[in-house]
Design an enzyme around this catalytic site. Structure first.
Site, PDB file in Angstrom:
ATOM      1  N   LYS A   1     -67.796 -95.900 -19.665  1.00 30.48           N
ATOM      2  CA  LYS A   1     -67.399 -95.803 -18.249  1.00 30.48           C
ATOM      3  C   LYS A   1     -66.328 -94.717 -18.132  1.00 30.48           C
ATOM      4  O   LYS A   1     -66.646 -93.543 -18.168  1.00 30.48           O
ATOM      5  CB  LYS A   1     -67.017 -97.172 -17.732  1.00 30.48           C
ATOM      6  CG  LYS A   1     -68.318 -97.975 -17.568  1.00 30.48           C
ATOM      7  CD  LYS A   1     -68.228 -99.415 -17.264  1.00 30.48           C
ATOM      8  CE  LYS A   1     -69.651 -99.949 -17.121  1.00 30.48           C
ATOM      9  NZ  LYS A   1     -69.742-101.387 -17.271  1.00 30.48           N
TER      10      LYS A   1
ATOM     11  N   HIS B   1     -64.105-102.044 -16.944  1.00 32.78           N
ATOM     12  CA  HIS B   1     -63.682-101.207 -15.809  1.00 32.78           C
ATOM     13  C   HIS B   1     -62.179-100.994 -15.791  1.00 32.78           C
ATOM     14  O   HIS B   1     -61.635-100.420 -14.850  1.00 32.78           O
ATOM     15  CB  HIS B   1     -64.143-101.835 -14.490  1.00 32.78           C
ATOM     16  CG  HIS B   1     -65.617-101.965 -14.408  1.00 32.78           C
ATOM     17  ND1 HIS B   1     -66.440-100.932 -14.032  1.00 32.78           N
ATOM     18  CD2 HIS B   1     -66.441-103.002 -14.729  1.00 32.78           C
ATOM     19  CE1 HIS B   1     -67.699-101.324 -14.087  1.00 32.78           C
ATOM     20  NE2 HIS B   1     -67.727-102.577 -14.521  1.00 32.78           N
TER      21      HIS B   1
ATOM     22  N   SER C   1     -66.653-106.249 -11.996  1.00 36.30           N
ATOM     23  CA  SER C   1     -67.449-105.032 -11.860  1.00 36.30           C
ATOM     24  C   SER C   1     -67.995-104.827 -10.457  1.00 36.30           C
ATOM     25  O   SER C   1     -68.148-103.694 -10.024  1.00 36.30           O
ATOM     26  CB  SER C   1     -68.593-105.056 -12.876  1.00 36.30           C
ATOM     27  OG  SER C   1     -69.340-106.245 -12.762  1.00 36.30           O
TER      28      SER C   1
END
Ligand SMILES: *Cc1c(COP(=O)(O)O)cnc(C)c1O
Length: 388
Positions: A241, A210, A182
């Protein structure tokens, strides 16, 4: 009588003196790429909304429709009455996207990792963890009370020697790693980790927070980018995200998901996601699949930014994709540079210990599909000007 919380003043003072104090800053009205902060319009280079979907009108409309149909709050945990057709449909869509038998939903990605690790191992077991893994993986391991073996960042050779030292010591073994790290934006050596997991009969958990929607030819994540998605038996993702919503999920076999539904405590004892969040995530997933230009654009922004920054002598590590760290040293350096960028109209967060190791404070730039080339060029100019 003195306040029993008085100790906080001293501790906080020391914390602030080290340049580590955090403060909430509330942003005002927001579009996919800009928001208002303290009266000024800034371009946002500090979100994980990689595909630019969190403020997309179709995603907002889906959330609205979900709230109209099912109400806003879920009202109970999923096993009681907090589970709707919208949740069920999202699980089906995610399982199809991930090409797995089943999916479990959690209130957040943090809860998904924490609850899954604690449901899979306990004090009789061993967990092998990359040194730069996300806080929720670390906390999940601590909570499980399994023995912890930390290997240096992305060092599969060191992991191999740790595994070789432990044969027969543990009832079960689990390797856990971020797929995309991250704060560094680099990828775990998942092909090597999959080999090691198979050789040592270990479970392998990859946190694709991610990766989901971003990496891989189909956006299935880092494991798919490296061609090993089918060999990762526990794939954790987030809806918050690239998918612009809220919630976490685990994709895997029916056996795994059934176990989590019965044993993962954040899933069992926390109120379910609002159905509206599930509806929004479904819509975002459909858009992510039908508009691959979003992924392509953010990779092209990331590449352009890295090239320009290294030409300007900024250090961006071995990142790829939308996370571009600008490596500095002290917390003060990171804060000052972030403040200078803000004055020029760009929001980029300064990342400091304990989020990253001492001496590696940095800016963490994230590009998204909502940015234009002019946004990225403007940020580069601002970074160059800040250095001069
Ligand atoms: C953000 C993040 C999470 C947590 O996901 P949420 O859905 O925001 O709770 C988990 N793992 C990593 C690597 C992350 O960066």
């Amino acid at each position: 009588m003195s306040d029993p919380l008085l100790w906080i003043d001293d501790e906080s003072h020391r914390w602030a003196a080290r340049g580590l104090r955090r403060q909430l800053r509330s942003r005002g009205p927001t579009t996919a790429r800009r928001f208002q902060l303290e009266g000024r319009e800034v371009v946002n280079f500090g979100s994980n909304d990689y595909l630019g979907l969190a403020a997309d009108a179709r995603v907002v409309a889906a959330a609205h429709c979900g709230a109209e149909t099912y109400g806003w709050g879920a009202g109970a945990s999923p096993l009681v009455s907090g589970w709707t057709e919208a949740h069920e449909a999202l699980c089906r869509d995610l399982a199809e996207f991930e090409q797995t038998e089943a999916v479990a939903l959690f209130p957040t990605g943090f809860a998904a990792n924490l609850g899954t690790i604690a449901a899979l191992v306990n004090k009789d077991d061993g967990v092998y963890s990359d040194r730069l893994n996300h806080a929720c993986l670390i906390d999940g391991i601590r909570l499980s009370r399994a023995a912890l073996r930390i290997y240096p960042h992305r060092d599969a050779d060191r992991l191999a020697s740790l595994l070789e030292r432990d044969p027969g010591r543990f009832r079960r073994s689990l390797i856990v790693t971020d797929g995309v790290f991250s704060m560094d934006g680099d990828l775990a050596p998942l092909d090597q980790l999959a080999d090691l997991a198979e050789r040592h009969s270990a479970m392998l958990l990859v946190d694709e927070a991610h990766g989901t929607g971003v990496f891989g030819p189909d956006g299935r994540g880092a494991a798919s980018a490296l061609g090993v998605a089918e060999r990762v038996s526990i794939r954790v993702g987030t809806l918050s995200k690239a998918l612009g919503s809220l919630g976490g999920f685990v994709a895997g076999s029916r056996r795994l998901i059934e176990w989590l539904v019965n044993h993962a405590r954040p899933l069992i004892y926390s109120t379910g996601l609002p159905a509206a969040a599930a509806c929004a995530a479904r819509e975002a997933l459909a858009i992510a699949c039908s508009e691959p230009w979003r992924r392509e654009l953010l990779f092209s922004h990331g590449h352009g930014l890295r090239t320009a920054l290294s030409a300007a002598d900024y250090e961006t590590g071995s990142s790829s994709g939308p996370i571009v760290p600008v490596l500095l040293n002290t917390p003060e350096q990171a804060l000052q540079l972030a403040e200078q960028l803000l004055r020029r109209g760009f929001f980029v967060p300064a990342i400091r210990p304990p989020t990253v190791p001492e001496g590696t404070s940095r800016l963490r730039i994230t590009v998204t599909a909502a940015h234009s080339e002019e946004d990225v060029a403007g940020l580069v100019d601002a970074l160059v000007a800040a250095r001069d």
